[in-house]
Design an enzyme around this catalytic site. Sequence first.
Site, PDB file in Angstrom:
ATOM      1  N   SER A  19       0.857  -1.185   0.000  1.00  0.00           N
ATOM      2  CA  SER A  19       0.000   0.000   0.000  1.00  0.00           C
ATOM      3  C   SER A  19       0.894   1.236   0.000  1.00  0.00           C
ATOM      4  O   SER A  19       1.720   1.382  -0.908  1.00  0.00           O
ATOM      5  CB  SER A  19      -0.953  -0.036   1.200  1.00  0.00           C
ATOM      6  OG  SER A  19      -1.858   1.040   1.151  1.00  0.00           O
ATOM      7  N   HIS A  46      -2.671  -1.201  -3.360  1.00  0.00           N
ATOM      8  CA  HIS A  46      -3.841  -0.352  -3.161  1.00  0.00           C
ATOM      9  C   HIS A  46      -3.797   0.793  -4.165  1.00  0.00           C
ATOM     10  O   HIS A  46      -2.816   1.539  -4.229  1.00  0.00           O
ATOM     11  CB  HIS A  46      -3.875   0.200  -1.736  1.00  0.00           C
ATOM     12  CG  HIS A  46      -4.207  -0.838  -0.719  1.00  0.00           C
ATOM     13  ND1 HIS A  46      -4.053  -0.628   0.627  1.00  0.00           N
ATOM     14  CD2 HIS A  46      -4.710  -2.103  -0.833  1.00  0.00           C
ATOM     15  CE1 HIS A  46      -4.432  -1.704   1.298  1.00  0.00           C
ATOM     16  NE2 HIS A  46      -4.823  -2.614   0.427  1.00  0.00           N
ATOM     17  N   ASP A 139      -4.834  -4.254   6.120  1.00  0.00           N
ATOM     18  CA  ASP A 139      -5.088  -5.217   5.051  1.00  0.00           C
ATOM     19  C   ASP A 139      -3.860  -6.114   4.916  1.00  0.00           C
ATOM     20  O   ASP A 139      -2.725  -5.658   5.007  1.00  0.00           O
ATOM     21  CB  ASP A 139      -5.365  -4.472   3.747  1.00  0.00           C
ATOM     22  CG  ASP A 139      -5.807  -5.384   2.612  1.00  0.00           C
ATOM     23  OD1 ASP A 139      -6.234  -6.517   2.889  1.00  0.00           O
ATOM     24  OD2 ASP A 139      -5.737  -4.938   1.449  1.00  0.00           O
TER      25      ASP A 139
END
Length: 194
Positions: A19, A46, A139
């Site tokens: 991310s 992401h 996540d």
Amino acid sequence: MKPSLDWQHDIDAIVVGASAGGVTALRELLGALPADFRPPMLIVLHLPRHRPSTIAEVLGAYCALPVYEACDKQRIERGSVMFAPPDYHMLVEDEASVALSLDEPVLFSRPAIDPLFSSAAAVFSNRLLAILLTGASTDGSNGLAAVRRAGGTAWVQAPEDATASMMPAAALAYAGAEAVLTLEEICQRMRNRA
């Protein structure tokens, strides 16, 4: 910790999640892959959900392997790198293909890392390597736990080495890992296939 991996015999697929700070980390990781690297690599980064992405094209310029954005029912090809597209989860459907999903975002992200890791663990079990890199989210924690429950191998970027430490730190606290490595150590293992 598991013994060193033999890419030719022990690993059928590699999944990677990143991310915040992930573009830079993935540029280094993909740049470390030798041209004869065989396990397919499936990546969730992401991304903004509502605009096209050129990430596969941009990072493909640093990689000796073909790099592309996944389509629904895309075949998983050895010696290639596949990115999840914006606004779709990428799931491993079977050993030969992926599926794209419009299921609800996970922790505000679609694509999300957890669905990729969990679905890959269900298909590849102990022949899967999961790598979790920098990020400012949790996540990846559930997916990494699924990989380890299935007998797969988990590598996590050392939180102090990550641009954003939250994601690797949360995953280590929740799921643990076979190895906690700097990005350079991960890249070196890729170069050496061990």
